[in-house]
Design an enzyme around this catalytic site. Structure first.
Site, mmCIF file in Angstrom:
data_model
loop_
_atom_site.group_PDB
_atom_site.id
_atom_site.type_symbol
_atom_site.label_atom_id
_atom_site.label_comp_id
_atom_site.label_asym_id
_atom_site.label_seq_id
_atom_site.Cartn_x
_atom_site.Cartn_y
_atom_site.Cartn_z
ATOM 1 N N GLY B 46 14.134 -23.498 -11.641
ATOM 2 C CA GLY B 46 13.452 -24.773 -11.796
ATOM 3 C C GLY B 46 13.737 -25.279 -13.194
ATOM 4 O O GLY B 46 13.528 -24.559 -14.179
ATOM 5 N N ALA B 47 14.232 -26.517 -13.284
ATOM 6 C CA ALA B 47 14.724 -27.019 -14.564
ATOM 7 C C ALA B 47 13.715 -26.882 -15.708
ATOM 8 O O ALA B 47 14.062 -26.340 -16.771
ATOM 9 C CB ALA B 47 15.192 -28.466 -14.402
ATOM 10 N N ARG B 92 23.453 -21.268 -16.780
ATOM 11 C CA ARG B 92 23.452 -22.185 -15.638
ATOM 12 C C ARG B 92 23.806 -23.582 -16.152
ATOM 13 O O ARG B 92 23.157 -24.098 -17.060
ATOM 14 C CB ARG B 92 22.085 -22.177 -14.930
ATOM 15 C CG ARG B 92 21.717 -20.760 -14.444
ATOM 16 C CD ARG B 92 20.610 -20.789 -13.409
ATOM 17 N NE ARG B 92 21.080 -21.433 -12.190
ATOM 18 C CZ ARG B 92 20.258 -21.802 -11.199
ATOM 19 N NH1 ARG B 92 18.961 -21.605 -11.313
ATOM 20 N NH2 ARG B 92 20.751 -22.381 -10.124
ATOM 21 N N GLN B 198 13.782 -21.227 -1.659
ATOM 22 C CA GLN B 198 12.692 -21.523 -2.599
ATOM 23 C C GLN B 198 11.549 -22.270 -1.906
ATOM 24 O O GLN B 198 10.396 -22.162 -2.313
ATOM 25 C CB GLN B 198 13.194 -22.380 -3.772
ATOM 26 C CG GLN B 198 14.179 -21.697 -4.696
ATOM 27 C CD GLN B 198 15.613 -21.972 -4.311
ATOM 28 O OE1 GLN B 198 15.916 -22.224 -3.141
ATOM 29 N NE2 GLN B 198 16.508 -21.917 -5.275
ATOM 30 N N ASP B 239 17.101 -31.632 -11.543
ATOM 31 C CA ASP B 239 17.696 -30.735 -12.536
ATOM 32 C C ASP B 239 18.384 -31.507 -13.657
ATOM 33 O O ASP B 239 18.507 -31.015 -14.782
ATOM 34 C CB ASP B 239 18.674 -29.769 -11.869
ATOM 35 C CG ASP B 239 17.907 -28.724 -11.081
ATOM 36 O OD1 ASP B 239 17.525 -29.016 -9.930
ATOM 37 O OD2 ASP B 239 17.635 -27.645 -11.644
ATOM 38 N N ASN B 249 19.899 -32.437 -8.083
ATOM 39 C CA ASN B 249 18.771 -31.571 -7.707
ATOM 40 C C ASN B 249 19.306 -30.564 -6.690
ATOM 41 O O ASN B 249 20.472 -30.612 -6.290
ATOM 42 C CB ASN B 249 17.610 -32.408 -7.139
ATOM 43 C CG ASN B 249 16.335 -31.587 -6.969
ATOM 44 O OD1 ASN B 249 15.936 -30.851 -7.870
ATOM 45 N ND2 ASN B 249 15.698 -31.694 -5.810
ATOM 46 N N LYS B 250 18.459 -29.662 -6.275
ATOM 47 C CA LYS B 250 18.835 -28.582 -5.359
ATOM 48 C C LYS B 250 19.655 -29.102 -4.179
ATOM 49 O O LYS B 250 19.359 -30.147 -3.622
ATOM 50 C CB LYS B 250 17.550 -27.908 -4.868
ATOM 51 C CG LYS B 250 17.726 -26.761 -3.886
ATOM 52 C CD LYS B 250 18.700 -25.693 -4.330
ATOM 53 C CE LYS B 250 18.377 -25.081 -5.675
ATOM 54 N NZ LYS B 250 19.520 -24.278 -6.207
#
Lengths: 351, 351
Positions: B46-47, B92, B198, B239, B249-250
């Protein structure tokens, strides 16, 4: 590839698709209730294969009565046959091939019910014929559909509409196989198809067996790979096609159709005429099976969320005809207007 | 809820999110390389939480030098600090909060590098402050965003943008929590978020802990539930948000945005200003992390496809600004034109 289902020495033998790709195990069914259980529990799945299993299951149910003294009682065979058909068709509501195959077996019953021994042989022969016919139908779907696939392209597919979902060869994967057989370079991207992972477990496995290049993605990646220009066409199978072309297929298909439309990609459905249900006017009235929460919460015994978690688990969704570029059948490639195209199919009247 | 990350007695303590919901285990990190490993291996994700972990990791890296004789050598601290920051930021590539947090720590370093002991205390204090600040920021995001959610509605979310992804409370889930705190009846539908699950493992878990009604679906069901009228809004975290509003994002977020647009549903992004990267003009230049094939092929050791299977596993996708209804920040709710809205944010200049 060994057939996924086979009539052998008075039994119905099925490859247990739940164990693939880890294990290749066959289940021998000696009674129609076992066959019904295997349809419900997805030992075998895929609309055409479910139809074949239904035909064999009904033939097996009648063969089971062989030594039953009740055969001498008037009405016994009729009521038993009805119970057998009910047991087989009460398993899964969405795939129309199940009911189509049962209707074919019911016709054989009506024509031969006066002579039990003749009836039994006729039903077994009809089931074997239906099985063989499905294989030929798939070859013709492949031949018709492969013209739509461009050389040097990547095709996204969902679930498994392959040899494992049919008598062999496959519908969506049959089109891909036929294109490859015609010398085209085709790469496949396979959505894993949660919750049951037919894409990962079955489609990837059978394409690897055939040496057709396949890359596995999660279902959530479809939009991204389309945006990246990695996909040139989408092709899926079908569980039931309504008279207007609305198509029920594995959950996730509808999302893919919207994503394909957004990215300007063709979206093809490959299915035999037996999957077209002329009695269902539109997708709104196709019954959608909801399966157990455990399929989502557990993966091979491993927990993804706590056991009491509320889950919505529809097994299918309906893609409106308006999102479908073409429906590939053994007869011809149907294009919009699908209502008219379906109504004018000669094959449908022979059902 | 116990914090997902904490500075405690000179160590960094993290809840191991890989084991949820089966097990609640904490990992004690005594060195910055361990922290880097935990960021990379998704012990924490999670950012915003990655940003907090980065700050603590850098503080820990400097604290590790406590008894190092090299501290008396000119240039030693500078070169060590650079190596520590590199180790933490090489983990990351997509979440900008990682680099944002590192930049904040670098500023503290520049201002205090003459005195190691003071520097160490300042870095620890800065990391703790950043952690606390994130919690307050989430509360403000929630307060700003909850006005967008209608009473008696169901909100679809993806991945986990909750307490577990932040210092607590959450971004997307913070908006939902704030709406519930304001007396609204909100139901959540959570996409399981393959491959790492998640949604199933974390979002479902933390909403269940809070007593907020949540139903789990597979990612492939999103289109179907929207078509059925079961969803009134989509809300996700981010993110990295580019200067034009394009949002990484994811993986799967982009597909959801297209599906929301197709069904006429609002699509909201909830994120702190620290997630906005004014130096990245558009989503095209956001680096997208690709993760190991094993994440897709195995689930907790169980095989979904054969080990040599080709897999494409991008961890994120980019949703173009044009598909986003609003970006909810602690400062205000941004609406299109996002380029102008982002450029005029006072908070951004304070970064």
């Amino acid at each position: 590839m060994h057939p996924v289902i086979e009539w052998k020495d008075g039994t119905v033998v099925m490859l247990d698709q739940r164990l693939l790709p880890s294990e290749k195990k066959f289940i021998i069914h000696r009674g129609h209730l076992e066959v019904a259980g295997s349809i419900k529990d997805m030992v075998i799945r895929g609309a055409p294969a479910i139809g074949i299993a239904a035909a064999y299951g009904i033939a097996l149910g009648v063969a089971e009565l062989r030594d039953n003294p009740g055969l001498n009682t008037p009405g016994f065979l009729q009521s038993r046959f009805k119970a057998i058909v009910n047991a087989i068709t009460a398993t899964r509501p969405t795939a129309i091939n199940l009911f189509w195959a049962a209707a074919r077996m019911e016709k054989i019953f009506r024509e031969n019910k006066q002579d039990y021994h003749l009836l039994r042989e006729k039903l077994i022969a009809a089931a074997i014929a239906l099985d063989k016919e499905d294989f030929e139908v798939n070859r013709r779907i492949g031949a018709n559909g492969q013209t739509l696939l461009k050389n040097d392209s990547t095709v996204l597919t969902h679930c498994n509409a392959g040899a494992l979902a049919t008598a062999g060869y496959g519908t969506a994967l049959g089109v891909i196989r036929a294109a490859v057989a015609n010398g085209k370079t085709i790469r496949v991207m396979a959505g894993e198809t949660r919750p049951y992972l037919q894409g990962a477990r079955l489609t990837v496995w059978e394409l690897q067996e055939d040496g057709i290049p396949v890359t596995l993605i999660t279902d959530s990646m479809a939009g991204h790979v389309m945006k990246k220009g990695m996909i040139q066409a989408v092709i899926v199978g079908a569980d039931r096609i309504a008279a207007n072309g609305d198509t029920a297929n594995k959950i996730g298909t509808y999302s893919l159709a919207i994503l394909a439309r957004h990215h300007g990609l063709p979206f093809y459905v490959a299915a035999p005429l037996s999957t077209i249900d002329a009695d269902t006017p539109s997708g709104d009235t196709i019954p959608i099976e909801e399966r157990d929460a455990a399929e989502v919460i557990y993966f091979q015994g491993r927990m993804t969320a706590r056991p009491h978690t509320a889950v919505f688990n529809p097994a299918f969704d309906v893609t409106p005809a308006g999102l479908i570029t073409a429906i590939i059948t053994e007869e011809k490639v149907l294009v919009p207007d699908f209502s008219r195209a379906i109504a004018s199919l000669p094959g449908l009247r022979q059902k």
